[in-house]
Design an enzyme around this catalytic site. Sequence first.
Site, mmCIF file in Angstrom:
data_model
loop_
_atom_site.group_PDB
_atom_site.id
_atom_site.type_symbol
_atom_site.label_atom_id
_atom_site.label_comp_id
_atom_site.label_asym_id
_atom_site.label_seq_id
_atom_site.Cartn_x
_atom_site.Cartn_y
_atom_site.Cartn_z
ATOM 1 N N ASP A 1 26.604 30.359 39.471
ATOM 2 C CA ASP A 1 26.161 30.349 40.870
ATOM 3 C C ASP A 1 24.644 30.524 40.955
ATOM 4 O OD1 ASP A 1 27.864 29.823 42.951
ATOM 5 O OD2 ASP A 1 28.738 31.833 43.012
ATOM 6 N N LYS B 1 36.777 24.279 44.857
ATOM 7 C CA LYS B 1 36.066 24.346 43.572
ATOM 8 C C LYS B 1 37.048 24.165 42.411
ATOM 9 C CE LYS B 1 32.523 27.256 45.621
ATOM 10 N NZ LYS B 1 32.031 28.601 45.914
ATOM 11 N N GLN C 1 33.357 34.859 44.401
ATOM 12 C CA GLN C 1 33.185 34.292 45.743
ATOM 13 C C GLN C 1 32.712 35.370 46.721
ATOM 14 O OE1 GLN C 1 33.578 30.939 46.526
ATOM 15 N NE2 GLN C 1 32.797 31.462 48.555
#
Length: 294
Positions: A120, A53, A97
């Site tokens: 997200d 990412k 994460q």
Amino acid sequence: MAEILDGKFISQQIQDELYLEVNRIKEKGGKIPHLAAVLVGNDGASETYVAAKVKACEKVGFNSTLVRLPETTTEQELLDKIELLNSDDEIDGYIVQLPLPKHINEHKIVEAVAPEKDVDGFHPQNVGRMALNLPTYLPATPYGIVQLLERYKIETSGKHCVVLGRSHIVGSPMSILMARNAFPGNCTVTLCHSRTANLKEFTQKADILIVALGKPEFVTADMVKDGVVVVDVGITRIASNTTKSGFKLVGDVHYDSVLPKASYITPVPGGVGPMTIASLLVNTLKASKKEIYS
Ligand code: NAP
């Protein structure tokens, strides 16, 4: 024989577009989109995903910040870090994460992320906005699938879409997106899970089959009808004597046997995976432009 839904190619196309957009922003003296990623602990797969990412940010010209915290980080310490990220005007969006170490409550963390920085799309407020078909950050993997179907102009209206798997990050949001009044969307959706009886009866009726189980090569040719559009989300590393590394990545669909029956199919790797990263970048640009929350 199926046409391949080439996620790697479409992801690159989207990243090229983002690169041009960043250059336009720079020329106008605007703010460069900035994504932060929080990584707690040393989980190998998470390290790989976060590194990909951050690298993708660099490639399109975004700024990125990697916040590494030790496995021993307490829930309160992580909440304090989140508070700092929420109030940092330089950071447009950020991700924490998952999975987190077991002593940290994931729901508490997800809810602590400011909805306007939740690129997200996991915060309940953004999930609710998705369900209501309001502007929001769509979760990256389902958003990636939507963009893939859109760019290949796959007809979805009036089709029967069967989704296998009901996780909060893939199956469940995917079922909502395919049912909404939009393109892609307007499907009649069946959501299947481990308690579904006679699964094959549903998969055989699917015009569009989206599979997110984490069960390697689970869907076989006898489970699908001719002309089905297959989206394979699964990624599992299995032992292989045909590769140098001794491992290969496989999806949840038995690709070789399903390929001749399908009209379109995503490969693994190179299908849904690259689209997930592109979608996170698109969400970050939206955050920086304050498109969702102004
Ligand atoms: P997950 O949270 O483990 O959910 C799996 C789902 O599959 C659950 O809803 C489960 O049902 C259902 N299931 C399991 N066995 C089943 C069976 N025999 N029949 C019917 N349903 C069954 O998994 P996930 O996070 O959604 O991930 C799924 C796969 O996608 C994994 O391989 C993951 O690595 C991959 N993935 C890929 C990307 C990408 O970017 N390409 C992103 C995310 C995930 P229950 O709810 O009843 O337990």
